[in-house]
Every structure is written in structure tokens, then in C-alpha cells.
Design an enzyme around this catalytic site. Structure first.
Site, PDB file in Angstrom:
ATOM      1  N   GLY A  54      -3.176  24.233  18.547  1.00 49.33           N
ATOM      2  CA  GLY A  54      -1.760  24.112  18.234  1.00 49.33           C
ATOM      3  C   GLY A  54      -0.994  25.304  18.766  1.00 49.33           C
ATOM      4  N   SER A  55       0.317  25.144  18.940  1.00 48.50           N
ATOM      5  CA  SER A  55       1.149  26.277  19.341  1.00 48.50           C
ATOM      6  C   SER A  55       1.536  27.078  18.097  1.00 48.50           C
ATOM      7  CB  SER A  55       2.401  25.772  20.065  1.00 48.50           C
ATOM      8  OG  SER A  55       2.020  25.192  21.295  1.00 48.50           O
ATOM      9  N   GLY A  56       2.096  28.259  18.332  1.00 49.45           N
ATOM     10  CA  GLY A  56       2.492  29.105  17.218  1.00 49.45           C
ATOM     11  C   GLY A  56       1.583  30.302  17.039  1.00 49.45           C
ATOM     12  N   HIS A  57       0.544  30.388  17.892  1.00 42.73           N
ATOM     13  CA  HIS A  57      -0.411  31.501  17.800  1.00 42.73           C
ATOM     14  C   HIS A  57      -0.282  32.458  18.978  1.00 42.73           C
ATOM     15  CE1 HIS A  57      -2.100  28.996  14.741  1.00 42.73           C
ATOM     16  NE2 HIS A  57      -2.509  28.085  15.591  1.00 42.73           N
ATOM     17  N   LYS A 105     -11.598  26.114  18.137  1.00 40.80           N
ATOM     18  CA  LYS A 105     -11.548  26.702  16.792  1.00 40.80           C
ATOM     19  C   LYS A 105     -11.882  25.607  15.778  1.00 40.80           C
ATOM     20  CE  LYS A 105      -7.250  28.311  16.979  1.00 40.80           C
ATOM     21  NZ  LYS A 105      -6.938  27.497  18.169  1.00 40.80           N
ATOM     22  N   ASP A 110      -8.691  19.809  16.181  1.00 41.01           N
ATOM     23  CA  ASP A 110      -9.101  20.412  17.446  1.00 41.01           C
ATOM     24  C   ASP A 110     -10.492  19.921  17.851  1.00 41.01           C
ATOM     25  OD1 ASP A 110      -7.554  23.682  17.573  1.00 41.01           O
ATOM     26  OD2 ASP A 110      -6.906  21.922  16.483  1.00 41.01           O
ATOM     27  N   HIS A 219      -2.147  29.046  10.020  1.00 41.04           N
ATOM     28  CA  HIS A 219      -1.204  27.931  10.077  1.00 41.04           C
ATOM     29  C   HIS A 219      -0.235  27.951   8.912  1.00 41.04           C
ATOM     30  CE1 HIS A 219      -4.746  26.576  12.366  1.00 41.04           C
ATOM     31  NE2 HIS A 219      -3.822  26.155  13.192  1.00 41.04           N
TER      32      HIS A 219
END
Lengths: 332, 233
Positions: A54-57, A105, A110, A219
């Protein structure tokens, strides 16, 4: 909550375009996807190493695309896994005929999307090996859960596997060193504040001014325990001891440490944390071979940090000491 | 286009309609123990699948079904895309020689096998596998052992899936996102098992309609209840 965004639906798309615009000679975006790969992917004669999530990391994962680390990375929506067809496009684009290692991960979305993509890519003749990172010691690993989460330790896996692949090793060797890092790494995180996702626009969980959340993931999900805020040293003591208990290292072991910021914590505080961490390790007769401090795997605008400790032997030291040249990490 | 391909397209349209109607219901179930996106994901994915199969040029039934899987895989993030879409893609190869009672059983078995492989869940873990396993096994037995006509066999599968959904309520979940809730997952109906039931139910209704057989009506699926009768031994 104020954010520098246009339409929430376009955040990931616009971020990826902005990344490519920052490194046009190093990154390219696969058409019609949210996948970034090295400009020269697939690299002839080399096993591909890919990741995603996911994005945001940010800077994970596309920030680690380049010499000595990843060949490509897929970006999902904020905090949600890329779809299997995106992963499939990533695997296809990074296969030069030597096979591809996927670093995943341990989150169900995922893992399942990558597995499905691997099956589909293998139908097309791509050889895929997968390792699943599960370094978060806060989560109980039992038959009653889906296991420990994969967090900041993932970056060390990228680096060891990327270095091994750059040396020209075969796929099974690249997979072996990636797994070696996974077997020797532990991480625990804490939050001073929740993060705010663009879509929701408000904190995912509420923390009072005098509260912290221990054992968080990346998250914005709540952690394993809420506590009153104390001094930095006391908080770091708890994180460090929990990781050390899990790793159960012999005295004299050499380690790589990461003090990772969650996105909104100043470097000043991260260095304060690192000072305590190193003193504690010293007290345990554990030798730090390399200490990283910075924002490596974040959770949007969350304030907080995580502590990662990875035991290293001669082989891992050699690999983690190789040069890397990526947007987020450069060592010569 | 073959009759089987037409039937498949009709079934896909019916499933999309049903899932759209159940969107909020599924999201409510998912809010209690997950991340509250199951209703939207399923409704959106199947609605895109309807569009995708409509664009195919004289497809055979396997292509129609594979296209549904591909669409779900690319539209639905998280675990549902691979579990539903991926499994449908791999199972669609069982329909390459057309649709028959035998190939339908093979499709169902492969689909179940892929869901189990991908998700690693077994019966009793509180997931869609709890609805799917009894449905597939009942369907297989009805066709292969009891020699029951396909539409009747599907109706029996619906019955079995309902019981499976009901079974997810009182147990502790040990796979999937809800597993992190530990004991707090007890008392909640699994969203994946529920949407699986809705799909099987819709397939059954379409089969009944097309094959023009009357099957005694199933119980109300929105609140699964254990039927009075014992299942056929």
C-alpha cells in the site's frame, strides 16, 4: 486536517508522476499501472528483486528502486495492497530471464495478491520466488492470528537481496539471503499520534495528549497496548527490551539497528532515541555494526518511531555494506 | 455464442445485481470485524465484470468466466481480489470443453481448492471456506452419488452454504483480518461467507430459471437459519 492534496482519488497517481519527474533518468512508470521500475529494467543477466504494498509508507517502496536494491515496486492505494494484475506487471517487467524475488510484507492482502500474481507470471514462464517479512514482534504469532506483520525490517531485506542479486547470484541464493535477514530481524513501534489518511481526513484512532500507543503497525491500526506518555528513555527501554527478548541474541552478537521515524517525528527526537538504544545494546554486550536513523518506512503523518534490530554475520555484513544508489538511500 | 456462454453472462448479471442490493448489508458485516469495504468491493467488482463480458466477441463459456476472474482481480484490492478473482481464473480452465454437470463440479472443486490454497483457511476458521466447502461437497455428492439434476443439486448447495454461514457466527475467527480480534470475533457473521452464499444462491436461481425446473424455495438467506430437516445422510 490540512493536506497538500487535490482529489483523494488521485493522490497515489500524482505522487508516482511526481517521483518519476524527480528521477526521470532512474525511474519509469509502466503504462496504465501504479508500478515504478528502474529505467533500465529488466537488467540483463541479473535476478530481479521487487517489492510493493500500500502507499503511505514513503519512501518505501519505490524510493528503494535502483542499483543494489529493488528493480521495481508496485504501489497500492493508501494502506491497501496493490492488485494482483499490478504485481503481475511488475514481475513481468523485472524479469530478465533469471527469475524474480518478490519481497512481501506479511499482510494478507499483499501476500495473496503477490501469490496470485506469481502463479499468473509463472504461467507466462517467469520464475518467481517469494519471501514474506514478519519482523513485528508486538503481534502475537499464533495459530489464532494470521501471524506477525511485516514492517521496517523489510528495508534490510531489500538491501541484502538487492546486493546479492547485483553480485550476479542465482535466484535461490538471493532468496536465501533475504530469508536470512527475515530470520534475524525484529521490530517494534510506537505512536505519539495517529495518522490521518487522505480519504478519511481525520485521525484513524484517538490518542489523548498524555497517551501513547505501543506495538503499532504501519497502517494507523491500533497497537497492542495504550500507555501514559513517559520519558523517551523509558519508552525506548520497553521497545528495545521487547525486541531483544524476541531475538534472544548471544552476548557479543553484531547487529544493524534502525531508528525509524513514522513520518512526523523530527530527526532531533530520533537521534535522542538512538542514543538510548545504543546505550542499552552496549549494556547487553551487543555490538552495533551499523546504525541507521531516519524515515525509512513511514505511516503517513504519524508521529512516533520504531526500533529495528537485525543480527548480522560476516555474509550479511558484506551484503549490507555494498554500495546502493536509490532515491531514498545512497551509500558508496 | 453458445448457450452455456449466454447462461454464464446472465448469471454474472444476476450476481452483480444481487451484490449491489446487498452492498450495505455486506459492508455492515465487514465493519464489525474488518475494514468495512467488502460490500463496495464486491458490488463494484461484479458490476465491472458485467461490462467486461459484454465487450467480448462471441466468447466461449470458459472465456466468459475467466474474464470475470480477471476483472475481479484487477478491481478488488486486499484479499478478496485474489480469493474470488484468482480462484475463478484458475477454475475457469475446467470449463474449456463446455458446461456440463461434470465440468460444473470440476469448476466448483478447483475453485474451492484455490480459495483454500490462497487463503490457507480450513473449515472452522470462520471464513468463506465455511460456506464454500459444504456447498461444493453437497453439489458434488448430489451430482455424482445421488444423480440429482444440476439445478436441484445447486439448490442443495445453497442450503449447505447457508448452514456454513450460520456456523461462522458463534465461533472464534482464526484466519483473515478478523483473527486479530481474538475472542471479540465471536458472535459475528463472516462477510466473505455471506457474499459467497449470495453468489451461490443467485447461480441456483438462474439455473432453476433457465433449466425450467421448480425447486422448493430456499430459506431467507439474509438471516441464515438451520433448516428443520436433517440433511440427506
Amino acid at each position: 486536517m490540512k493536506k497538500l492534496i487535490n482529489d483523494t482519488d488521485d493522490v497515489v497517481d500524482e505522487m508516482l508522476d511526481g517521483m518519476v519527474a524527480a528521477y526521470p533518468d532512474r525511474l519509469r512508470r509502466l503504462p496504465e499501472t501504479e508500478v515504478l521500475v528502474r529505467e533500465d529494467a529488466p537488467v540483463e543477466g541479473k535476478v530481479g528483486v521487487v517489492s510493493g504494498g500500500g502507499s503511505g509508507h514513503e519512501p518505501a517502496h519505490a524510493g528503494y528502486i535502483g542499483d543494489g536494491m529493488l528493480d521495481g515496486a508496485a504501489a497500492g492505494d493508501v494502506f491497501s495492497s496493490p492488485t494482483a494484475d499490478e504485481f503481475e506487471a511488475l514481475l513481468d517487467a523485472c524479469d530478465a530471464g533469471e527469475g524474480v524475488l518478490a519481497v512481501v510484507k506479511n499482510y494478507e492482502g499483499d501476500v495473496m495478491n503477490f501469490d496470485t500474481a506469481s502463479d499468473l507470471a509463472e504461467m507466462d514462464g517467469v520464475e518467481v520466488a517469494t519471501v514474506v517479512v514478519n519482523d513485528d514482534v508486538a503481534v502475537e504469532d499464533s495459530e489464532y492470528t494470521s501471524g506477525r506483520r511485516g514492517v521496517c525490517g523489510t528495508i534490510l531485506v531489500h538491501r541484502a537481496a538487492g546486493a546479492k542479486a547485483a553480485q550476479g547470484a542465482e535466484l535461490d541464493e538471493v532468496e536465501r539471503v533475504a530469508q536470512k535477514v527475515i530470520d534475524n530481524v525484529g521490530t517494534m513501534g510506537m505512536a505519539l499520534t495517529s495518522c490521518v489518511t487522505p480519504e478519511k481526513g481525520e485521525p484513524t484512532f484517538d490518542l489523548d495528549d498524555d497517551e501513547i500507543e505501543l506495538g503499532i503497525g504501519i497502517h494507523g491500526e491500533p497497537g497492542v497496548r495504550r500507555a501514559e506518555i513517559t520519558s523517551a528513555d523509558e519508552i525506548i527501554d520497553e521497545l528495545t527490551e521487547t525486541v531483544l527478548d524476541d531475538l534472544d541474541l548471544d552476548s557479543g552478537t553484531e547487529v544493524v539497528t534502525i531508528v525509524n521515524g513514522m513520518g512526523a517525528t523530527p530527526l532531533m527526537e530520533l537521534f535522542v532515541v538512538n542514543r538510548r538504544l545504543q546505550a542499552l545494546l552496549d549494556g547487553h554486550d551487543i555490538e552495533t555494526w551499523d546504525a541507521w536513523v531516519g524515515d525509512y518506512m513511514t505511516s503517513l503523518d504519524m508521529a512516533g518511531c520504531s526500533i529495528t534490530i537485525c543480527a548480522v554475520d560476516e555474509e550479511l555484513k558484506e551484503l549490507l555494506g555494498e554500495p546502493v544508489d536509490t532515491p531514498a538511500l545512497t551509500e558508496r | 455464442m453458445s448457450g452455456a456462454a449466454e447462461a454464464a453472462i446472465e448469471a454474472i448479471e444476476a450476481v452483480a445485481e444481487r451484490l449491489e442490493a446487498e452492498r450495505d448489508h455486506l459492508t455492515d458485516l465487514d465493519s464489525a470485524i474488518g475494514d468495512a469495504d467488502h460490500g463496495g468491493n464486491m458490488a463494484r467488482g461484479w458490476s465491472k465484470a458485467v461490462t467486461a463480458v459484454a465487450d467480448l466477441d462471441d466468447p466461449d463459456v470458459a472465456t466468459v468466466v475467466e474474464t470475470v476472474g480477471r476483472t475481479l482481480l484487477s478491481e478488488i484490492g486486499g484479499a478478496s481480489g485474489p480469493l474470488y478473482g484468482g480462484s475463478i481464473i484458475f477454475a475457469s480452465t475446467e470449463l474449456e470443453d463446455g458446461l456440463s454437470a461434470e465440468s460444473a463440479v470440476a469448476f466448483a472443486e478447483t475453485y474451492l481448492e484455490k480459495v483454500q490454497d490462497r487463503g490457507g483457511a480450513a473449515v472452522g476458521d470462520g471464513t468463506m471456506v465455511d460456506a464454500l466447502t459444504p456447498a461444493v461437497q453437497t453439489f458434488k455428492k448430489s451430482i455424482e452419488v445421488d444423480d440429482i439434476p444440476p439445478a436441484r443439486a445447486l439448490a442443495k448447495a445453497v442450503d449447505a452454504a447457508e448452514r456454513g454461514v450460520a456456523f461462522t457466527v458463534p465461533i472464534r475467527v482464526s484466519k483473515g483480518r478478523a483473527s486479530y480480534l481474538g475472542w471479540r470475533s465471536v458472535g459475528h457473521q463472516d462477510p466473505g461467507a455471506t457474499s459467497t452464499l449470495f453468489i451461490i444462491e443467485t447461480l441456483s436461481a438462474v439455473a432453476e430459471d433457465r433449466l425450467d425446473v421448480a425447486v422448493e424455495s430456499a430459506t431467507d438467506a439474509t438471516s441464515p437459519t438451520v433448516p428443520d430437516e436433517e440433511p440427506d445422510a
